[in-house]
Design a protein around this motif. Structure first.
Motif, PDB file in Angstrom:
ATOM      1  N   GLU A 196       0.771  -1.238  -0.070  1.00 26.41           N
ATOM      2  CA  GLU A 196      -0.010  -0.151   0.082  1.00 26.41           C
ATOM      3  C   GLU A 196       0.673   1.368   0.043  1.00 26.41           C
ATOM      4  OE1 GLU A 196      -3.899  -0.922   2.126  1.00 26.41           O
ATOM      5  OE2 GLU A 196      -2.386  -1.121   3.439  1.00 26.41           O
TER       6      GLU A 196
ATOM      7  N   MET B  73      -0.502   5.899  -7.302  1.00 25.01           N
ATOM      8  CA  MET B  73      -1.882   6.361  -7.504  1.00 25.01           C
ATOM      9  C   MET B  73      -1.786   7.715  -7.588  1.00 25.01           C
ATOM     10  SD  MET B  73      -4.125   3.441  -5.396  1.00 25.01           S
ATOM     11  CE  MET B  73      -5.688   4.261  -5.531  1.00 25.01           C
TER      12      MET B  73
ATOM     13  N   ASN C 253       2.808  -7.521   2.258  1.00 25.55           N
ATOM     14  CA  ASN C 253       1.477  -7.458   2.836  1.00 25.55           C
ATOM     15  C   ASN C 253       1.723  -7.340   4.368  1.00 25.55           C
ATOM     16  OD1 ASN C 253      -0.647  -7.921   0.922  1.00 25.55           O
ATOM     17  ND2 ASN C 253       0.079  -9.768   0.988  1.00 25.55           N
TER      18      ASN C 253
ATOM     19  N   SER D 253      -2.289 -10.341 -15.613  1.00 24.95           N
ATOM     20  CA  SER D 253      -1.457 -10.156 -14.650  1.00 24.95           C
ATOM     21  C   SER D 253      -1.441 -11.468 -13.724  1.00 24.95           C
ATOM     22  CB  SER D 253      -1.823  -9.126 -13.580  1.00 24.95           C
ATOM     23  OG  SER D 253      -1.089  -8.924 -12.693  1.00 24.95           O
TER      24      SER D 253
ATOM     25  N   TYR E 291      -0.537 -11.202 -10.715  1.00 27.39           N
ATOM     26  CA  TYR E 291      -1.069 -10.483  -9.480  1.00 27.39           C
ATOM     27  C   TYR E 291      -2.264 -10.296  -9.272  1.00 27.39           C
ATOM     28  CZ  TYR E 291       3.965 -10.228  -8.610  1.00 27.39           C
ATOM     29  OH  TYR E 291       5.161 -10.616  -8.347  1.00 27.39           O
TER      30      TYR E 291
ATOM     31  N   VAL F 128      -4.998  -8.359  -6.181  1.00 25.31           N
ATOM     32  CA  VAL F 128      -5.417  -7.540  -5.084  1.00 25.31           C
ATOM     33  C   VAL F 128      -6.742  -7.655  -4.516  1.00 25.31           C
ATOM     34  CG1 VAL F 128      -5.379  -4.963  -4.257  1.00 25.31           C
ATOM     35  CG2 VAL F 128      -3.994  -5.652  -6.028  1.00 25.31           C
TER      36      VAL F 128
ATOM     37  N   LYS G 229      -9.256   5.645  -3.278  1.00 24.72           N
ATOM     38  CA  LYS G 229      -8.056   6.284  -3.496  1.00 24.72           C
ATOM     39  C   LYS G 229      -7.755   7.200  -2.512  1.00 24.72           C
ATOM     40  CE  LYS G 229      -5.494   8.663  -7.310  1.00 24.72           C
ATOM     41  NZ  LYS G 229      -5.790   9.275  -8.526  1.00 24.72           N
TER      42      LYS G 229
ATOM     43  N   LEU H 133      -6.812   5.812   1.009  1.00 30.68           N
ATOM     44  CA  LEU H 133      -5.367   5.575   1.055  1.00 30.68           C
ATOM     45  C   LEU H 133      -4.536   6.693   1.398  1.00 30.68           C
ATOM     46  CD1 LEU H 133      -3.703   2.775   0.697  1.00 30.68           C
ATOM     47  CD2 LEU H 133      -3.633   3.572  -1.341  1.00 30.68           C
TER      48      LEU H 133
ATOM     49  N   ARG I  63      -7.418  -2.964   4.271  1.00 33.63           N
ATOM     50  CA  ARG I  63      -6.272  -3.198   3.731  1.00 33.63           C
ATOM     51  C   ARG I  63      -6.255  -3.810   2.232  1.00 33.63           C
ATOM     52  NH1 ARG I  63      -4.998   0.091   7.065  1.00 33.63           N
ATOM     53  NH2 ARG I  63      -5.177   1.044   5.131  1.00 33.63           N
ATOM     54  N   ARG I  64      -5.513  -3.578   1.479  1.00 27.77           N
ATOM     55  CA  ARG I  64      -5.481  -4.177   0.045  1.00 27.77           C
ATOM     56  C   ARG I  64      -4.145  -5.219   0.031  1.00 27.77           C
ATOM     57  NH1 ARG I  64      -6.745   0.736   0.479  1.00 27.77           N
ATOM     58  NH2 ARG I  64      -7.984   1.875  -0.724  1.00 27.77           N
ATOM     59  N   ARG I  65      -4.613  -6.362  -0.080  1.00 33.63           N
ATOM     60  CA  ARG I  65      -3.770  -7.485  -0.153  1.00 33.63           C
ATOM     61  C   ARG I  65      -3.219  -7.877  -1.420  1.00 33.63           C
ATOM     62  NH1 ARG I  65      -2.636 -10.355   4.413  1.00 33.63           N
ATOM     63  NH2 ARG I  65      -1.843 -11.951   3.374  1.00 33.63           N
ATOM     64  N   LEU I  66      -1.989  -8.102  -1.616  1.00 34.11           N
ATOM     65  CA  LEU I  66      -1.517  -8.509  -2.658  1.00 34.11           C
ATOM     66  C   LEU I  66      -1.048  -9.937  -2.671  1.00 34.11           C
ATOM     67  CD1 LEU I  66      -0.100  -7.453  -5.678  1.00 34.11           C
ATOM     68  CD2 LEU I  66       2.072  -7.631  -4.330  1.00 34.11           C
TER      69      LEU I  66
ATOM     70  N   SER J  46       4.907 -14.321  -8.003  1.00 33.26           N
ATOM     71  CA  SER J  46       5.824 -15.075  -7.274  1.00 33.26           C
ATOM     72  C   SER J  46       5.900 -14.920  -5.730  1.00 33.26           C
ATOM     73  CB  SER J  46       7.318 -14.644  -7.914  1.00 33.26           C
ATOM     74  OG  SER J  46       7.277 -13.280  -8.252  1.00 33.26           O
ATOM     75  N   LEU J  47       4.897 -14.166  -5.307  1.00 31.98           N
ATOM     76  CA  LEU J  47       4.583 -13.739  -3.820  1.00 31.98           C
ATOM     77  C   LEU J  47       4.377 -15.112  -3.186  1.00 31.98           C
ATOM     78  CD1 LEU J  47       2.684 -10.962  -2.589  1.00 31.98           C
ATOM     79  CD2 LEU J  47       2.833 -12.933  -1.181  1.00 31.98           C
ATOM     80  N   LYS J  48       5.210 -15.105  -2.172  1.00 25.54           N
ATOM     81  CA  LYS J  48       5.491 -16.061  -0.763  1.00 25.54           C
ATOM     82  C   LYS J  48       5.699 -15.621   0.137  1.00 25.54           C
ATOM     83  CE  LYS J  48       7.075 -20.189  -3.985  1.00 25.54           C
ATOM     84  NZ  LYS J  48       7.450 -19.180  -4.855  1.00 25.54           N
ATOM     85  N   GLU J  49       4.506 -15.496   0.906  1.00 30.05           N
ATOM     86  CA  GLU J  49       4.724 -14.733   2.375  1.00 30.05           C
ATOM     87  C   GLU J  49       5.854 -15.528   3.323  1.00 30.05           C
ATOM     88  OE1 GLU J  49       2.223 -12.308   3.573  1.00 30.05           O
ATOM     89  OE2 GLU J  49       0.470 -12.321   1.963  1.00 30.05           O
TER      90      GLU J  49
END
Lengths: 239, 356
Positions: free
Chosen positions: A97, A104, A132, B8, B10, B12, B208, B211, B345-348, B352-355
């Motif tokens: 974010e 943005m 995140n 994409s 990805y 969100v 927007k 945020l 909260r905006r989660r991605l 290739s995202l591995k937390e």
């Protein structure tokens, strides 16, 4: 073509002159390093370029346009991105974010138009795994990376990096340099303030030395570092 | 770069499982509250009116302080101006009290403009004190308004309250007396205002602009350097809160039907209690004020007979919560369980995202 032109920039805090008639032309695509002792006015110079401070006299031109009186927000739209010396993340937002808000607002686009690009910047700056997490809980290296990633998210033409390598281990520093180089190769003009000389000199093509708000010298890094006065002022070497 | 058309890897997301359950539960609760007057007594309806209007005030103070970083202790200015504008519309212009509520919101919005102009020159605690002083000035000015009762205040004319919009219809349909019908009408309006407030704030936080608001709260200088108009965000939040607070103030005084400058501009009733609600519930969350207002109402019901001991107890509880759980009761709950009823909260995910 010059992307940034400073002409006779002067700024005082009370009796203290923090910028004393600084003139500088930065060609498009260059990587310029700035060195100088603590209190030389390096971060002040950045604040004058980004508009977080306004000069007492002199002009700042960006891509030929006079931006001397333009507020920081407008200069971001024009294409000036920065990292802060002390990382300033948005603590309660996630890392992702932090980039989203920059992309943005800095580009004035919708989330859908920028979210993939933000994810790619996270890949590039090796922050994807913590995307995140709240930015307030990051390690120093991650905070430094986030400073750069967030500046990149605004899609800058000119990127100002303020002591981004300070406080990092050698290995961390090497990883960060690779990232900065990759950004530079993409055609982004970089001005980088740094105390870690080997890091700086492995990227920049030109070096500027600042002391008491004055430009002491500017030129090829090797030649500048050979100069006696620079060594005295900057490295404190007795001759 | 931007504007690419490739698909994409990805994604969100903002919604969670808990938020989907919340949405369903919220609709069910709203439906239940709408039909509540069919089987509830007049006392419960009056209590619910109090809870809902305090919730609206708390949500707007939370928007101001919790999201905008503007800690105002002068919100009574907008409650009072809203209420007085409604009284002015009824007594001086002969309006019906219900449409005059809107006048209350507009009046609060208008006085908020010069208020912001002065108060925004002040930072932190100075801003807080500044807003309080401005509210006091408004109280003293309204005490000079002879046509609206001056310092001793006045009541809504009996004809205006008796012939208020829709009351006759409600009295007939539910077979209740005119005064009870008035309580039901104001309760429904309070319910609509509370639901609209929560929905609007939630929509704002997911936008927007929302945020950007969080970014400004966390770090105004950094927000400016990434292109956020921090100044405009402050204005937006301040004016929005003033408008909502003014509407709530006008509605509260339609129900009370009697006004005085000391009551309408009371710092205890319209700001101190509201602060207490937001702080014990959890500042900077939508859930916090909801929990806070319930706790506040229970405490008030239990301790109302003890006079100053009641205020003393509220103060102690407020201090203890601030020391032990600075993020309030809801903060404690989310820390333990990770539950978010109104996720922003905006989660991605994906790619290739591995937390870690």
């Amino acid at each position: 073509m010059a992307i940034l032109e400073l002409e006779n920039i002067t700024k005082s805090f009370g009796q203290l002159k923090v910028a004393d008639g600084i003139s500088l032309v930065v060609p498009k695509g260059q990587a310029l390093g700035i060195i100088g002792p603590n209190g030389a006015g390096k971060s002040t110079l950045f604040n004058l370029i980004t508009g977080n401070l306004l000069p007492d006299a002199g002009t700042v031109k960006f891509e030929g346009r006079d931006v001397t009186r333009m507020p920081a927000m407008q200069r971001c739209f024009a294409g000036i991105g920065r990292s802060f010396q002390i990382p300033q993340p948005f603590d309660n937002l996630s890392v992702f974010e932090n980039l989203l808000v920059a992309a943005m607002h800095g580009r004035n686009m919708d989330q859908r138009a920028v979210q993939d690009d933000c994810a790619m910047i996270l890949e590039q700056t090796e922050l994807l795994a913590v995307a995140n997490r709240p930015a307030g809980g990051l390690s120093l290296l991650q905070r430094k990376r986030l400073e750069m990633a967030r500046a990149l998210a605004t899609d800058p033409k000119l990127l100002l990096l303020d002591e981004i390598a300070g406080g990092l281990t050698d290995a961390e520093c090497v990883a960060l340099i690779d990232t900065i180089r990759a950004v530079h190769v993409r055609g982004v003009t970089i001005i980088w303030i740094e105390h870690v000389l080997h890091a700086l000199n492995s990227v920049v093509e030109r070096l500027l030395v600042l002391d008491f708000g004055k430009v002491i010298g500017v030129g090829q890094p090797d030649e500048i570092m050979k100069r006696q006065d620079v060594r005295e002022i900057y490295l404190g070497i007795e001759v | 770069m931007a504007g690419m058309t490739r698909s994409s890897p990805y994604e969100v997301t903002t919604r969670t499982r808990a938020s989907r359950i919340t949405a369903v539960a919220a609709v069910a609760l709203l439906a239940l509250l709408v039909v509540l007057p069919l089987f509830a007594g007049r006392g419960l309806i009056q209590d619910m009116f109090f809870i809902l209007t305090m919730l609206v005030l708390a949500q707007f103070w939370n928007l101001l302080a919790g999201y905008g970083g503007l800690v105002s202790i002068g919100q009574q200015a907008f409650v009072g101006m809203g209420a007085y504008a409604m009284f002015g519309g009824v007594i001086l212009a002969g309006m019906d009290p219900i449409p005059a509520i809107l006048l209350g919101g507009i009046a609060a919005l208008i006085v908020a403009i010069p208020t912001a102009f002065f108060a925004f020159r002040l930072q932190g605690p100075y801003f807080a004190i500044g807003t309080w002083v401005i509210a006091e000035v408004m109280r003293l000015v309204m005490a000079q308004a002879k046509a609206l009762g001056g310092g001793t205040g006045t009541s809504l004319p009996r004809t205006a309250t008796r012939e208020m919009w829709a009351t006759e219809w409600i009295a007939g349909a539910l077979d209740v007396r005119n005064s009870a019908a008035r309580d039901i009408l104001t309760y429904w309006l309070a319910l609509a205002l509370a639901a609209a407030t929560i929905a609007a704030i939630y929509a704002l936080l997911r936008s927007k602009r929302g945020l950007a608001l969080s970014a400004v709260r966390d770090n105004p200088e950094a927000a400016k350097s990434v292109g956020v108009d921090a100044g405009r965000m402050k204005w937006f939040v301040f004016l929005t809160s003033a408008f909502g607070t003014g509407l709530a103030g006008a509605l509260i005084y339609v129900q009370k039907a009697r006004i005085s400058p000391d009551a309408a501009f009371s710092v205890t009733d319209w700001t101190a209690y509201v602060l207490f609600i937001v702080i014990i519930g959890g500042i900077g969350t939508i859930e916090g004020p909801i929990i806070g207002v319930i706790v506040f109402f229970l405490l008030q019901s239990l301790l109302a007979d003890y006079g100053s001991w009641y205020l003393f107890t509220l103060g102690i509880i407020g201090i203890v919560v601030m020391l032990v759980a600075p993020r309030g009761i809801w903060g404690l709950i989310t820390e333990r369980t990770g539950i978010q009823l109104f996720p922003v909260r905006r989660r991605l995910s994906g790619g290739s995202l591995k937390e870690d």
